[in-house]
Scaffold this active site. Structure first.
Site, mmCIF file in Angstrom:
data_model
loop_
_atom_site.group_PDB
_atom_site.id
_atom_site.type_symbol
_atom_site.label_atom_id
_atom_site.label_comp_id
_atom_site.label_asym_id
_atom_site.label_seq_id
_atom_site.Cartn_x
_atom_site.Cartn_y
_atom_site.Cartn_z
ATOM 1 N N SER A 99 0.815 -1.164 0.076
ATOM 2 C CA SER A 99 0.020 -0.035 0.071
ATOM 3 C C SER A 99 0.823 1.393 0.007
ATOM 4 O O SER A 99 1.616 1.502 -0.991
ATOM 5 C CB SER A 99 -1.034 -0.051 1.011
ATOM 6 O OG SER A 99 -1.984 1.189 0.968
ATOM 7 N N ASP A 239 -2.609 6.205 -3.657
ATOM 8 C CA ASP A 239 -1.460 5.490 -3.099
ATOM 9 C C ASP A 239 -0.951 4.437 -3.989
ATOM 10 O O ASP A 239 -1.382 4.191 -4.862
ATOM 11 C CB ASP A 239 -1.933 5.100 -1.443
ATOM 12 C CG ASP A 239 -2.845 3.839 -1.329
ATOM 13 O OD1 ASP A 239 -3.624 3.826 -2.475
ATOM 14 O OD2 ASP A 239 -2.956 3.205 -0.555
ATOM 15 N N ASP A 241 -1.170 1.213 -4.174
ATOM 16 C CA ASP A 241 -2.008 0.150 -4.620
ATOM 17 C C ASP A 241 -3.425 0.854 -5.006
ATOM 18 O O ASP A 241 -4.276 -0.034 -5.579
ATOM 19 C CB ASP A 241 -2.362 -1.080 -3.851
ATOM 20 C CG ASP A 241 -2.807 -0.776 -2.424
ATOM 21 O OD1 ASP A 241 -2.871 0.701 -1.928
ATOM 22 O OD2 ASP A 241 -3.366 -1.694 -1.836
ATOM 23 N N ASP A 243 -6.041 1.929 -3.758
ATOM 24 C CA ASP A 243 -7.035 1.631 -2.825
ATOM 25 C C ASP A 243 -7.631 2.970 -1.750
ATOM 26 O O ASP A 243 -8.775 2.863 -1.228
ATOM 27 C CB ASP A 243 -7.169 0.372 -1.850
ATOM 28 C CG ASP A 243 -6.163 0.609 -1.025
ATOM 29 O OD1 ASP A 243 -5.334 1.426 -0.929
ATOM 30 O OD2 ASP A 243 -6.223 -0.407 -0.078
#
Length: 448
Positions: A99, A239, A241, A243
């Site tokens: 992340s 960010d 990834d 999400d």
């Protein structure tokens, strides 16, 4: 939380406390677990970290050795793995990402067939297998050995899904995207270009080590300057990834998750699409959000910190919108997890349908100054329940009244107590946070 799996999967520094051996065993167990009655189909996505390729191959090796077929989405977002898993009948999905962490960290997130985070009992069994507490699993042989399959088509279908959600063209809208040199680089620009926007993209050239480095939703000042410099209508930062999403309005102001919840929640309520006229927040959401919601007739729930808890509450009560200040926003009609690109599209829907700037839409919320300090202690429970600390917290709460609040909670991952105060001024925040920390120090609770 387990030995390896926390609230957001198995995370650690690559080749230090998250190794290829770990990844191989995760793949071995999942391939066997889902393949006991049929040939398992498991889809894998990854972000742009250098180590993501290493873990992708290790996971695929473990899966195929157990007889499962591994479908490779390649570089893609966490929400796309969730979407593909639940819409294309996969047994489970795997996302390789840490992340918003630095590039040298990585993680393995597991998603069940419904697109949710995998059940804790499955993670427990994987941990037992990693530690050799259950017997070795059989290896597939001959025609039963699994295959790896290029599945970029799945990612393309997800892009098509995002495009289909837009209610109208973004023609003549100047939109900035900060892709954090991460997963969004492969998707976000394609979506906005297809919708007719004049798309301006930064931090869109990943090299394996620049993911989240001075860019993206955790370094929002970069996009703020870009929006002001280029005179853009709006900007969106994702960010690593993708999400989560933090927005920047036409004046260069930050629109965090709390403001997104208000803007989208109020719009959905007006449309009759906000189930129960309620949004789901965490205890870290700003007092200003709640005061604005009270005025707008929007009810709210408060959960523990973590999008996992937000989603659980949404499912239990059939709510349609929830999220965190950090930009994890869940629109349950469209997704089972936070989705940064989807969130940005939902913000655009409000802007386009109401024909108002993002700064105008956000002006009804007065965000209270907030200060959070982490205090390292020898024992979290002892520090939190110390009578003098409890008394100090109650005193601050009484002083703040309805014009602020204090929140003292234990970290879920470190020997740390988090002391947070919201008040009408930064000076009051600092005064009251330090007041509580001083008592902790007097009681000999602080270490280091």
């Amino acid at each position: 939380m387990g030995k390896y799996f926390g609230t957001d999967g198995f995370r650690g520094e690559a080749n230090v406390n998250l190794t290829v051996e770990h990844a191989f065993k995760v793949g071995r167990y999942l391939g066997w677990y889902y393949g006991q009655e049929h040939k398992a189909r498991i889809v894998i996505g990854k972000d742009t970290r250098r180590s993501s390729y290493m873990f992708e191959y290790a996971l695929a090796s473990g899966l195929t050795a157990s007889g499962a077929d591994a479908y490779l989405l390649h570089v893609t977002t966490t929400p796309s793995v969730s979407y593909v898993t639940r819409t294309e009948d996969f047994d489970c999905g795997i996302m390789i990402s840490a992340s918003h962490n630095p590039f040298y960290d990585n993680g393995i997130k597991l998603i069940n067939g419904k697109g949710h985070k995998i059940e804790a009992e499955v993670e427990d069994k994987i941990e037992a297998y990693i530690d050799g507490l259950i017997e070795e699993l059989p290896l597939a042989q001959k025609e039963n050995i699994g295959r790896t399959i290029d599945y970029a088509a799945g990612r393309n279908r997800y892009i098509g899904h995002l495009i289909s959600l837009a209610t109208r063209s973004f023609k003549d809208m100047k939109i900035g995207l900060d892709c954090s040199n991460g997963s969004a680089f492969a998707i976000a620009k394609s979506v906005y270009d297809a919708l007719g926007a004049k798309t301006y993209v930064i931090n869109n050239e990943p090299n394996g080590i620049n993911i989240n480095t001075d860019c993206g939703s955790t370094h929002i000042h970069v996009l703020q300057e870009f929006v002001k410099e280029k005179g853009l209508d709006v900007g969106f930062a994702y960010d690593g990834d993708a999400d989560r999403c933090i927005a920047v309005d036409d004046k260069g102001n930050v629109i965090d998750g709390d403001l997104v919840l208000y803007i989208c929640g109020k719009y959905l309520k007006e449309q009759g699409r906000l189930n129960g006229d309620t949004i789901v927040t965490t205890i870290m959401s700003n007092l200003g959000l709640y005061k604005a919601c009270d005025k707008a007739g929007i009810k709210y729930e408060k959960t523990k910190v973590g999008d996992k808890y937000v989603y659980e509450n949404m499912v239990q009560n059939n709510f349609s919108l929830g999220g965190e200040q950090s930009g994890h926003i869940i629109f349950s009609k469209h997704a089972t997890t936070g989705d940064g690109i989807l969130t940005s599209l939902m913000i655009m829907e409000v802007i386009m349908e109401k024909k108002q700037t993002l700064s105008k839409l956000a002006e009804e919320v007065k965000i209270y100054p907030q200060l959070l300090k982490n205090v390292r202690v020898s024992d979290k429970k002892t520090a939190r329940e110390n009578p003098e600390v409890v008394k100090a917290v109650e005193t601050v709460g009484e002083c703040l009244g309805d014009d602020g609040r204090i929140l003292v909670r234990e970290s879920g991952t470190e020997p740390v107590i988090r002391v947070m105060v919201e008040a009408s001024t930064d000076e009051l925040c600092a005064k009251y946070v330090n007041q509580v920390i001083d008592v902790m120090e007097q009681q000999g609770l602080i270490v280091g």
